[in-house]
Scaffold this active site. Structure first.
Site, PDB file in Angstrom:
ATOM      1  CG  ASP A  30     -16.104 -37.684-109.518  1.00 29.66           C
ATOM      2  OD1 ASP A  30     -17.089 -37.113-109.018  1.00 29.66           O
ATOM      3  OD2 ASP A  30     -16.110 -38.176-110.667  1.00 29.66           O
ATOM      4  CG  ASP A  32     -22.083 -40.049-110.429  1.00 27.33           C
ATOM      5  OD1 ASP A  32     -22.523 -41.201-110.311  1.00 27.33           O
ATOM      6  OD2 ASP A  32     -22.515 -39.078-109.788  1.00 27.33           O
TER       7      ASP A  32
END
Length: 235
Positions: A30, A32
């Site tokens: 991932d 953010d």
């Protein structure tokens, strides 16, 4: 140390693994809140929009968006901020504000760049799986060595974003791997649910929001000096 929230037990010795793999075949990241701590950038931009258009916004509203697909976030902002703006226009304004901040400084999460370097040295392929769009991802990737991520899946390249499994299924398929052989790294419930539903083991490093326990979720306090073989032994 990593912990298994299924039982609270200490992790077994690495040598106790039952699979032929001593570690993940690939690591799916991932972005953010996991690779970079850009959530404060998003939140600051959201408050700017509320002020610009006379809307209402709270920290609780901002945290409800963590990990979401951008169009889902745009719809939420339209409703809860109470502004008469098209969802796509909201998304573009959000991106404008966050990209501007990222170009000034990339806020790397502790241990993230170092772990990427270790994986590259060990020949373990990585993919980036983010619901942000290409134009936001580009200035971050520009700060990393070329080919750090063999595959990049962004929110504007999938039909169904997180928490749907499509983003992680897409990344694993592009690497020519089964999701069950991949480790995902996430910081939110939305992202963990997506990776879990795809079949990945999920290493959760909480950041701005707490993440619920799950059968395929392993928790670590930080990416600094994390042992992925130890994490992998908990699957």
């Amino acid at each position: 140390m990593v912990t298994n929230r299924r039982s609270g037990a200490l992790p077994p010795a690495v040598g106790d693994q039952t699979s032929h793999l001593s570690g993940p075949a690939a690591v799916l990241w991932d972005m953010d809140g996991t690779l970079v701590d850009t959530e404060p950038y998003w939140i600051a931009t959201e408050y700017e929009m509320a002020e610009r258009y006379g809307g209402r916004w709270t920290d609780a509203d901002a945290l409800n968006l963590v990990g979401n697909d951008l169009r889902t976030s745009g719809a939420y902002i339209r409703e809860h901020m109470g502004i008469d703006r098209d969802v796509d226009d909201i998304v573009e304004e959000l991106l404008d504000g966050v990209v501007r901040r990222v170009r000034e400084a990339v806020p790397w999460r502790p241990g993230a760049v170092e772990l990427l370097a270790r994986l590259r040295a060990d020949g373990v392929p990585c993919a980036l799986v983010t619901m942000s769009y290409d134009r936001f991802v580009a200035p971050i990737l520009d700060q990393l060595p070329p080919e750090t991520f063999r595959v990049v899946v962004t929110g504007d390249r999938v039909d169904r974003g997180k928490p749907h499994p499509e983003p992680y299924l897409t990344a694993a398929a592009a690497l020519g791997l089964h999701p069950e052989d991949c480790l995902a790294i996430e910081d939110s419930n939305t992202g963990a649910k997506s990776a879990e539903a795809a079949g990945c083991l999920v290493l959760v490093v909480e950041n701005h929001v707490p993440v619920l326990p799950g059968d395929r979720r392993v928790f670590a306090a930080s990416l600094e000096a994390v042992d992925l073989a130890e994490v992998w032994s908990l699957r």
